[in-house]
Design a protein around this motif. Sequence first.
Motif, short mmCIF file in Angstrom:
data_model
loop_
_atom_site.label_atom_id
_atom_site.label_comp_id
_atom_site.label_asym_id
_atom_site.label_seq_id
_atom_site.Cartn_x
_atom_site.Cartn_y
_atom_site.Cartn_z
N ILE A 374 -3.78 10.15 2.02
CA ILE A 374 -5.04 9.89 2.73
C ILE A 374 -4.93 8.48 3.27
CG2 ILE A 374 -7.55 9.91 2.59
CD1 ILE A 374 -6.25 12.56 1.79
N ALA A 375 -5.05 8.32 4.57
CA ALA A 375 -4.76 7.02 5.17
C ALA A 375 -5.62 6.76 6.40
CB ALA A 375 -3.28 6.94 5.54
N ASP A 376 -5.59 5.53 6.83
CA ASP A 376 -6.17 5.16 8.12
C ASP A 376 -5.29 5.80 9.19
OD1 ASP A 376 -6.28 3.59 10.66
OD2 ASP A 376 -7.77 2.43 9.54
N PRO A 377 -5.86 6.63 10.07
CA PRO A 377 -5.03 7.35 11.04
C PRO A 377 -4.32 6.46 12.05
CG PRO A 377 -7.36 7.66 11.53
CD PRO A 377 -7.28 6.98 10.20
N GLU A 378 -4.81 5.24 12.25
CA GLU A 378 -4.18 4.35 13.22
C GLU A 378 -3.12 3.46 12.58
OE1 GLU A 378 -4.64 4.70 16.40
OE2 GLU A 378 -6.14 6.27 16.01
N THR A 379 -3.46 2.83 11.46
CA THR A 379 -2.51 1.92 10.81
C THR A 379 -1.59 2.64 9.83
OG1 THR A 379 -3.96 1.42 8.92
CG2 THR A 379 -4.26 0.11 10.94
N LEU A 380 -1.96 3.86 9.43
CA LEU A 380 -1.23 4.67 8.43
C LEU A 380 -1.25 4.03 7.04
CD1 LEU A 380 1.87 5.81 10.54
CD2 LEU A 380 -0.39 6.85 10.37
N ALA A 381 -2.13 3.07 6.84
CA ALA A 381 -2.26 2.44 5.53
C ALA A 381 -3.03 3.37 4.59
CB ALA A 381 -2.98 1.11 5.64
N PRO A 382 -2.47 3.71 3.42
CA PRO A 382 -3.16 4.60 2.49
C PRO A 382 -4.48 3.99 2.01
CG PRO A 382 -0.84 4.38 1.91
CD PRO A 382 -1.12 3.34 2.94
N VAL A 383 -5.48 4.85 1.79
CA VAL A 383 -6.76 4.37 1.27
C VAL A 383 -6.65 4.26 -0.25
CG1 VAL A 383 -8.00 5.52 3.14
CG2 VAL A 383 -7.73 6.69 0.94
N PRO A 384 -7.53 3.49 -0.88
CA PRO A 384 -7.53 3.40 -2.34
C PRO A 384 -7.83 4.76 -2.98
CG PRO A 384 -8.89 1.67 -1.36
CD PRO A 384 -8.56 2.63 -0.26
N GLY A 387 -11.80 7.80 -5.00
CA GLY A 387 -12.72 8.92 -4.86
C GLY A 387 -13.89 8.64 -3.94
N GLN A 388 -13.85 7.51 -3.22
CA GLN A 388 -14.97 7.14 -2.35
C GLN A 388 -14.55 6.79 -0.93
OE1 GLN A 388 -17.19 4.00 -4.22
NE2 GLN A 388 -17.71 5.21 -6.03
N THR A 389 -13.42 6.09 -0.79
CA THR A 389 -12.98 5.64 0.53
C THR A 389 -12.44 6.84 1.33
OG1 THR A 389 -12.36 3.52 -0.42
CG2 THR A 389 -11.53 4.02 1.78
N ALA A 426 -10.96 12.93 4.10
CA ALA A 426 -11.03 13.21 2.67
C ALA A 426 -11.02 11.92 1.87
CB ALA A 426 -9.86 14.10 2.25
N VAL A 427 -11.26 12.05 0.57
CA VAL A 427 -11.10 10.93 -0.36
C VAL A 427 -9.94 11.26 -1.30
CG1 VAL A 427 -13.52 10.27 -0.26
CG2 VAL A 427 -12.77 11.91 -2.01
N TRP A 428 -9.40 10.21 -1.90
CA TRP A 428 -8.30 10.32 -2.85
C TRP A 428 -8.84 9.94 -4.22
CZ3 TRP A 428 -3.07 7.92 -0.86
CH2 TRP A 428 -2.01 8.77 -1.20
N HIS A 429 -8.79 10.85 -5.16
CA HIS A 429 -9.30 10.56 -6.50
C HIS A 429 -8.26 9.79 -7.32
CE1 HIS A 429 -13.09 12.78 -6.34
NE2 HIS A 429 -12.45 13.68 -5.60
N PRO A 430 -8.69 9.12 -8.37
CA PRO A 430 -7.76 8.34 -9.20
C PRO A 430 -6.60 9.17 -9.76
CG PRO A 430 -10.01 7.70 -9.69
CD PRO A 430 -10.10 8.87 -8.77
#
Length: 543
Positions: A374-384, A387-389, A426-430
């Motif tokens: 799960i990432a920022d579609p432009e920078t491709l940086a994964p989100v934390p 479960g919220q971002t 989507a969000v990424w859970h712990p």
Amino acid sequence: MTQSIFEQDLPRTSANHVPLSPLTFIERSATVYPDYPAVVHGEIRRNWAETWQRCRRLASALELHGIQPGQTVAAMLPNVPAMFEAHFGVPLAGCVLNTLNIRLDAEAIAYMLAHGEAKVVLVDPEFAGVIEAAVAKLDPKPLVIDVDDALFEGPPQRIGQVEYESLLAEGDPEYPYRLPEDEWQAISLNYTSGTTGKPKGVVYHHRGAYLNAVSNLLEWAMPHHPVYLWTLPMFHCNGWCFPWTIAANAGVSVCLRRVDPKKIMALIADERVTHFSGAPIVLNGLVNLPDAQKRDFDHPVKVTTAGAAPPASVIAGVETLGIEVTHVYGLTEVYGPVTVCAWHEAWDELSVEARAKLKARQGVRYHMLEALCIADPETLAPVPKDGQTIGEILMRGNNVMKGYLKNPEATEQALKGGWYHTGDLAVWHPDGYIEIKDRAKDIIISGGENISTIEVEDALYTHPAVEEAAVVAKPDEKWGETPCAFVKLKVGYGEVTEQEIIDHCRSRLAHFKAPRTVIFTELPKTSTGKIQKFVLREEARKQ
């Protein structure tokens, strides 16, 4: 660059490197388990040897009719034996199978046949009228093959040049078994609506079909010789690759022309079905069957479900029937499901409601999907993994499509940065599990079918009373989601009813695409005049 000692004098040859193709699966099953059951359809009972012969006859007959490798063979068929056979006979001839959505209208079908340059169309009598109208729009016209079915309850309709069984009689049951020269060669073509009215042709290759079929076995821990009920349409992502999966494990394909909860329950009990798949609407139908139509069974039964996230209450209800639910997620562009809510034994101790809530998540990647994030579609940086971002679901692997047919711009956009961009948020859970929160493309998934909001809006705008229109998904217990239209009427036009708008859309679209709800209102806009669909989605949820 200096060559490693492990690359010296160790060439790739036909002895140690062959293309991966699901054709391998049926050849093996027919050789090892020739007398084992393969296909069940009403009174029809065929084993693997017979099924393999029929597939070879189909390949041979296509060749005899001048169909060349690399050309498209389309199929407008429900879940009948011929549809299963086409998944092997067509690629065995070196051709590309285009399974058509049987719910679409003639205009959409004609576009797909023309765009895919179909040379052949297999058609069931139930859809003869649609295919006849579609083919009338084409020039040159494809070879039309009628596929009779004893379980079709309507009057027989012949529009083709030859009937399927007669075609097979022309073919050679010993037609040579051969793999494609390159596993990157196309095996199938599947159309998806995307975010525009015109469908996009998703191209699958042999390697991806092989790997996703194997992944289905692994994620479900399927035993040898499973009995699989075809509640899932084989036209949808090639039945999530399950025709090839069932061949790999020498299972049984129990065919079903249309989804009927009472019939599904009866077949589970009578044919001792062990596995089936479908959208949440299929599960909901079983849960809401009258008690008199429910059946008891004493064998394990498993179901995979995907599409709009199934309500926890539906999952709980199905498991109360004795059916174990596995939630998967995917898209046409990735051969069907490629993530699974992989289960942990510790979760068995939780309440039914808590387990169902966990199972509603889309989960983790399939074995054969190389990477999921799960990432920022432009920078491709994964989100934390909090479960919220919210970010976009990105995928990478051998079971990502070759691309969109004749659409290099869309292909480049979808695969930019070395990832397939799903457009789903989507969000990424712990614990690493993903959970979809919204759909960036505004696609509506109703009963497992994708509906383009733009296409529905285009139909709305053809009504003379409509000044502005926007369509969003409205949650629905039965269908998962249904189209909800917000309409601003022209001043002074006169009275217009909700049903009039719905009927207008149905006259221009396949019925499942038409709005189920129409709300007459002013449409909220940004300062630049863009309609605020997030506001409308909230309003639709309240209806």
